[in-house]
Design a protein around this motif. Structure first.
Motif, PDB file in Angstrom:
ATOM      1  N   LEU A 118       0.818  -1.212   0.000  1.00 11.22           N
ATOM      2  CA  LEU A 118       0.000   0.000   0.000  1.00 11.22           C
ATOM      3  C   LEU A 118       0.855   1.266   0.000  1.00 11.22           C
ATOM      4  O   LEU A 118       0.595   2.202  -0.766  1.00 11.22           O
ATOM      5  CB  LEU A 118      -0.922  -0.005   1.229  1.00 11.22           C
ATOM      6  N   GLY A 119       1.874   1.296   0.849  1.00 12.36           N
ATOM      7  CA  GLY A 119       2.688   2.501   0.975  1.00 12.36           C
ATOM      8  C   GLY A 119       3.587   2.749  -0.212  1.00 12.36           C
ATOM      9  O   GLY A 119       3.655   3.864  -0.747  1.00 12.36           O
ATOM     10  N   TYR A 120       4.269   1.712  -0.655  1.00  8.65           N
ATOM     11  CA  TYR A 120       5.236   1.850  -1.749  1.00  8.65           C
ATOM     12  C   TYR A 120       4.519   2.117  -3.062  1.00  8.65           C
ATOM     13  O   TYR A 120       4.861   3.040  -3.801  1.00  8.65           O
ATOM     14  CB  TYR A 120       6.057   0.565  -1.826  1.00  8.65           C
ATOM     15  N   ARG A 121       3.491   1.316  -3.375  1.00  6.75           N
ATOM     16  CA  ARG A 121       2.762   1.502  -4.635  1.00  6.75           C
ATOM     17  C   ARG A 121       2.014   2.828  -4.645  1.00  6.75           C
ATOM     18  O   ARG A 121       2.036   3.580  -5.626  1.00  6.75           O
ATOM     19  CB  ARG A 121       1.791   0.332  -4.845  1.00  6.75           C
ATOM     20  N   GLY A 122       1.310   3.130  -3.540  1.00  3.98           N
ATOM     21  CA  GLY A 122       0.550   4.375  -3.489  1.00  3.98           C
ATOM     22  C   GLY A 122       1.438   5.594  -3.651  1.00  3.98           C
ATOM     23  O   GLY A 122       1.122   6.514  -4.414  1.00  3.98           O
ATOM     24  N   GLY A 123       2.575   5.582  -2.959  1.00  2.00           N
ATOM     25  CA  GLY A 123       3.500   6.710  -3.067  1.00  2.00           C
ATOM     26  C   GLY A 123       4.089   6.849  -4.457  1.00  2.00           C
ATOM     27  O   GLY A 123       4.149   7.941  -5.026  1.00  2.00           O
ATOM     28  N   LEU A 124       4.521   5.725  -5.033  1.00  2.53           N
ATOM     29  CA  LEU A 124       5.141   5.768  -6.359  1.00  2.53           C
ATOM     30  C   LEU A 124       4.134   6.190  -7.426  1.00  2.53           C
ATOM     31  O   LEU A 124       4.484   6.894  -8.383  1.00  2.53           O
ATOM     32  CB  LEU A 124       5.740   4.401  -6.701  1.00  2.53           C
ATOM     33  N   GLN A 125       2.888   5.782  -7.274  1.00  3.06           N
ATOM     34  CA  GLN A 125       1.862   6.167  -8.242  1.00  3.06           C
ATOM     35  C   GLN A 125       1.663   7.675  -8.243  1.00  3.06           C
ATOM     36  O   GLN A 125       1.568   8.301  -9.308  1.00  3.06           O
ATOM     37  CB  GLN A 125       0.540   5.469  -7.928  1.00  3.06           C
ATOM     38  N   VAL A 126       1.607   8.268  -7.055  1.00  6.91           N
ATOM     39  CA  VAL A 126       1.462   9.721  -6.972  1.00  6.91           C
ATOM     40  C   VAL A 126       2.653  10.418  -7.623  1.00  6.91           C
ATOM     41  O   VAL A 126       2.491  11.375  -8.392  1.00  6.91           O
ATOM     42  CB  VAL A 126       1.316  10.177  -5.502  1.00  6.91           C
ATOM     43  N   VAL A 127       3.848   9.926  -7.352  1.00  2.00           N
ATOM     44  CA  VAL A 127       5.051  10.526  -7.934  1.00  2.00           C
ATOM     45  C   VAL A 127       5.026  10.440  -9.458  1.00  2.00           C
ATOM     46  O   VAL A 127       5.339  11.409 -10.159  1.00  2.00           O
ATOM     47  CB  VAL A 127       6.321   9.845  -7.367  1.00  2.00           C
ATOM     48  N   ASN A 128       4.634   9.291  -9.994  1.00  2.00           N
ATOM     49  CA  ASN A 128       4.532   9.151 -11.452  1.00  2.00           C
ATOM     50  C   ASN A 128       3.508  10.108 -12.040  1.00  2.00           C
ATOM     51  O   ASN A 128       3.691  10.622 -13.146  1.00  2.00           O
ATOM     52  CB  ASN A 128       4.149   7.705 -11.810  1.00  2.00           C
ATOM     53  N   GLU A 129       2.425  10.350 -11.312  1.00  2.00           N
ATOM     54  CA  GLU A 129       1.357  11.216 -11.822  1.00  2.00           C
ATOM     55  C   GLU A 129       1.759  12.691 -11.826  1.00  2.00           C
ATOM     56  O   GLU A 129       1.362  13.448 -12.711  1.00  2.00           O
ATOM     57  CB  GLU A 129       0.089  11.020 -10.981  1.00  2.00           C
ATOM     58  N   ILE A 130       2.544  13.112 -10.826  1.00  2.00           N
ATOM     59  CA  ILE A 130       2.880  14.539 -10.714  1.00  2.00           C
ATOM     60  C   ILE A 130       4.199  14.892 -11.391  1.00  2.00           C
ATOM     61  O   ILE A 130       4.517  16.075 -11.538  1.00  2.00           O
ATOM     62  CB  ILE A 130       2.928  14.989  -9.232  1.00  2.00           C
ATOM     63  N   ALA A 131       4.975  13.892 -11.833  1.00  2.00           N
ATOM     64  CA  ALA A 131       6.315  14.156 -12.377  1.00  2.00           C
ATOM     65  C   ALA A 131       6.251  14.826 -13.750  1.00  2.00           C
ATOM     66  O   ALA A 131       5.525  14.360 -14.629  1.00  2.00           O
ATOM     67  CB  ALA A 131       7.087  12.847 -12.492  1.00  2.00           C
ATOM     68  N   PRO A 132       7.015  15.909 -13.959  1.00  2.00           N
ATOM     69  CA  PRO A 132       7.141  16.484 -15.303  1.00  2.00           C
ATOM     70  C   PRO A 132       7.853  15.490 -16.235  1.00  2.00           C
ATOM     71  O   PRO A 132       8.720  14.743 -15.790  1.00  2.00           O
ATOM     72  CB  PRO A 132       8.010  17.729 -15.083  1.00  2.00           C
ATOM     73  N   GLU A 133       7.488  15.480 -17.510  1.00  2.00           N
ATOM     74  CA  GLU A 133       8.029  14.507 -18.460  1.00  2.00           C
ATOM     75  C   GLU A 133       9.556  14.529 -18.508  1.00  2.00           C
ATOM     76  O   GLU A 133      10.202  13.482 -18.531  1.00  2.00           O
ATOM     77  CB  GLU A 133       7.478  14.779 -19.869  1.00  2.00           C
ATOM     78  N   ASP A 134      10.146  15.730 -18.512  1.00  2.00           N
ATOM     79  CA  ASP A 134      11.590  15.832 -18.705  1.00  2.00           C
ATOM     80  C   ASP A 134      12.388  15.623 -17.422  1.00  2.00           C
ATOM     81  O   ASP A 134      13.620  15.650 -17.434  1.00  2.00           O
ATOM     82  CB  ASP A 134      11.961  17.195 -19.325  1.00  2.00           C
ATOM     83  N   ARG A 135      11.678  15.386 -16.299  1.00  2.00           N
ATOM     84  CA  ARG A 135      12.383  15.168 -15.033  1.00  2.00           C
ATOM     85  C   ARG A 135      11.833  13.957 -14.289  1.00  2.00           C
ATOM     86  O   ARG A 135      11.960  13.851 -13.075  1.00  2.00           O
ATOM     87  CB  ARG A 135      12.287  16.425 -14.150  1.00  2.00           C
ATOM     88  N   ARG A 136      11.226  13.033 -15.034  1.00  2.00           N
ATOM     89  CA  ARG A 136      10.547  11.899 -14.417  1.00  2.00           C
ATOM     90  C   ARG A 136      11.517  11.028 -13.612  1.00  2.00           C
ATOM     91  O   ARG A 136      11.267  10.694 -12.458  1.00  2.00           O
ATOM     92  CB  ARG A 136       9.849  11.039 -15.481  1.00  2.00           C
ATOM     93  N   ALA A 137      12.645  10.617 -14.236  1.00  2.00           N
ATOM     94  CA  ALA A 137      13.585   9.740 -13.533  1.00  2.00           C
ATOM     95  C   ALA A 137      14.167  10.431 -12.304  1.00  2.00           C
ATOM     96  O   ALA A 137      14.388   9.802 -11.267  1.00  2.00           O
ATOM     97  CB  ALA A 137      14.704   9.309 -14.478  1.00  2.00           C
ATOM     98  N   GLU A 138      14.397  11.747 -12.403  1.00  2.00           N
ATOM     99  CA  GLU A 138      14.956  12.495 -11.274  1.00  2.00           C
ATOM    100  C   GLU A 138      13.985  12.508 -10.103  1.00  2.00           C
ATOM    101  O   GLU A 138      14.374  12.293  -8.947  1.00  2.00           O
ATOM    102  CB  GLU A 138      15.266  13.927 -11.714  1.00  2.00           C
ATOM    103  N   LEU A 139      12.692  12.736 -10.372  1.00  2.00           N
ATOM    104  CA  LEU A 139      11.706  12.792  -9.296  1.00  2.00           C
ATOM    105  C   LEU A 139      11.470  11.406  -8.689  1.00  2.00           C
ATOM    106  O   LEU A 139      11.359  11.265  -7.469  1.00  2.00           O
ATOM    107  CB  LEU A 139      10.381  13.364  -9.818  1.00  2.00           C
TER     108      LEU A 139
END
Length: 402
Positions: A326-347
């Motif tokens: 729950l914690g790892y997937r939920g957190g990573l999903q939010v990060v993927n959703e809010i990440a700018p395209e050109d800085r995705r790997a960095e975020l």
């Protein structure tokens, strides 16, 4: 004409499915390298004659490699492309496995662990961003499900395979690394043949060697919740990893290496299955549920230790797996959703810094404290800290959920 277009679309979808499978296999095999050691620690400790504090430091240097990779190379695949960065991560993992294969002392274990952490640190952010870009925009939320489930499958199978080979086959400190090297080579070849998703990859000269992780100002407030939850979920997994070997050896008097591997396999499988089964749960609800479930999970681990109960240990393992899911997937999903395209790997790498830091602190802390007081006292101290953290984070999350 319409038929040709349909055939071309289908071919592209099939190609993406193969590419996603390859990148997921890369993530799994990289993370497997961090747990093949789990059932072997007791053998290394006996053969090399080192103390509990030295064992803790062998674990800790892995996180040095993780954080070094994430801080220095967190956004490298945004610049040079996903494929070159992924191949570099795999080559580092191969070097790590070779050092493990011929390890003769504690120094070689430290070097191998640093290399393993370095490879995982580069590969985790790269692979997560790569999968997100291989998926259609409408299905981008699936990236976190694929990434996290394969991550934990790799962790589980690494520990289980190592425990089985160490217990029932010859060369307990060699055979697993021969098998692991073979898997790494095969996956590296497949990764090299996978298509690039960065439109205009640049040269390595454009990569800054200064620590480069950052969170864009406009999304910092949104980043806090997943970062805190990821830290807490992985702190619980780290606490479990720190305490479970001593529970098996000291309280349960279990010397079978397969049992150590099987328990971690249970943790990983429960996590992976929970990620898939709960994939439709809203990410914010998943993060709050993870924080709430941390408390009974920690209590179950401590009770298993104090009552020397294998049944409670199995139950605690399952609870920790659900929290991690729950914690790892939920957190990573939010990060993927809010990440700018050109800085995705960095975020994504910034998120992993929080997770890996949380994962390491209990292991190091329990190891150090247990050298001065007994293991139960060390466990109680860290269990209390995790419970307080979970309550504060949960209160903050409930207050700001709207």
């Amino acid at each position: 004409m319409a038929y040709r277009d349909l055939a071309h679309t289908q071919e592209g979808a099939d190609g993406n499915a193969v590419a996603i499978g390859t990148v997921a296999a890369m993530i799994a095999v990289l993370f497997a390298g961090s747990t093949v050691l789990t059932p072997l620690y007791i053998i290394y400790k006996q053969q090399f004659g080192f103390s509990q504090i030295t064992l803790t430091l062998v674990y800790a240097v892995y996180v040095v490699g993780n954080l070094g990779a994430l801080l220095m190379f967190g956004g490298v695949s945004d610049v040079i492309g996903r494929r070159p960065a992924a191949v570099a991560a795999m080559i580092i993992a191969i070097l790590s496995a070779l050092v493990f294969l011929f390890a003769e002392n504690v120094l070689s274990l430290d070097v191998a662990r640093i290399l393993s952490g370095l490879g995982i640190g580069i590969g985790a952010g790269t692979g997560t961003a790569w999968i997100a870009e291989l998926l259609p925009d409408a299905e981008r939320s699936r990236a976190s499900v694929i990434t996290t489930s394969t991550n934990f499958l790799g962790l589980g199978f690494g520990a289980l395979a190592s425990g089985l080979l160490a217990q029932y086959e010859p060369w307990p400190l060699r055979l697993i690394f021969i098998a692991y090297l073979a898997a790494l080579v095969v996956v590296t070849i497949l990764v090299w043949r996978t298509r690039e998703t960065v439109a205009k990859p640049g040269s390595l000269r454009r990569v800054s060697m200064r620590p480069q992780l950052s969170v864009p100002e406009e999304i910092r407030a949104s980043f806090v919740a997943p970062a805190v939850t990821g830290f807490g979920a992985m702190a619980l997994v780290g606490f479990y990893a720190a305490v479970s070997p001593s529970i098996l050896a000291q309280q349960l008097h279990e010397a079978n290496h397969t049992v150590a591997g099987a328990l971690f396999f249970e943790l990983a499988i429960v996590t992976a299955v929970s990620i898939v089964m709960l994939m439709r749960m809203q990410s914010s609800k998943a993060m709050l549920a993870a924080l709430a479930l941390m408390i009974p999970s920690v209590l179950l681990v401590v009770m298993a230790q104090m009552l020397a109960s294998m049944a409670l240990m199995v139950a605690a393992t399952a609870c920790c797996g659900v929290v991690a899911a729950l914690g790892y997937r939920g957190g990573l999903q939010v990060v993927n959703e809010i990440a700018p395209e050109d800085r995705r790997a960095e975020l994504v790498s910034s998120f992993f810094v929080c997770c890996f830091t949380g994962n390491a602190l209990p292991v190091i802390g329990v190891g150090i404290i247990s050298t001065y007081v007994n293991a139960v006292a060390a466990s109680l101290a860290f269990a209390g800290m995790i419970i307080v953290f979970a309550l504060v984070a949960l209160g903050f999350g409930l207050k700001h959920r709207h």
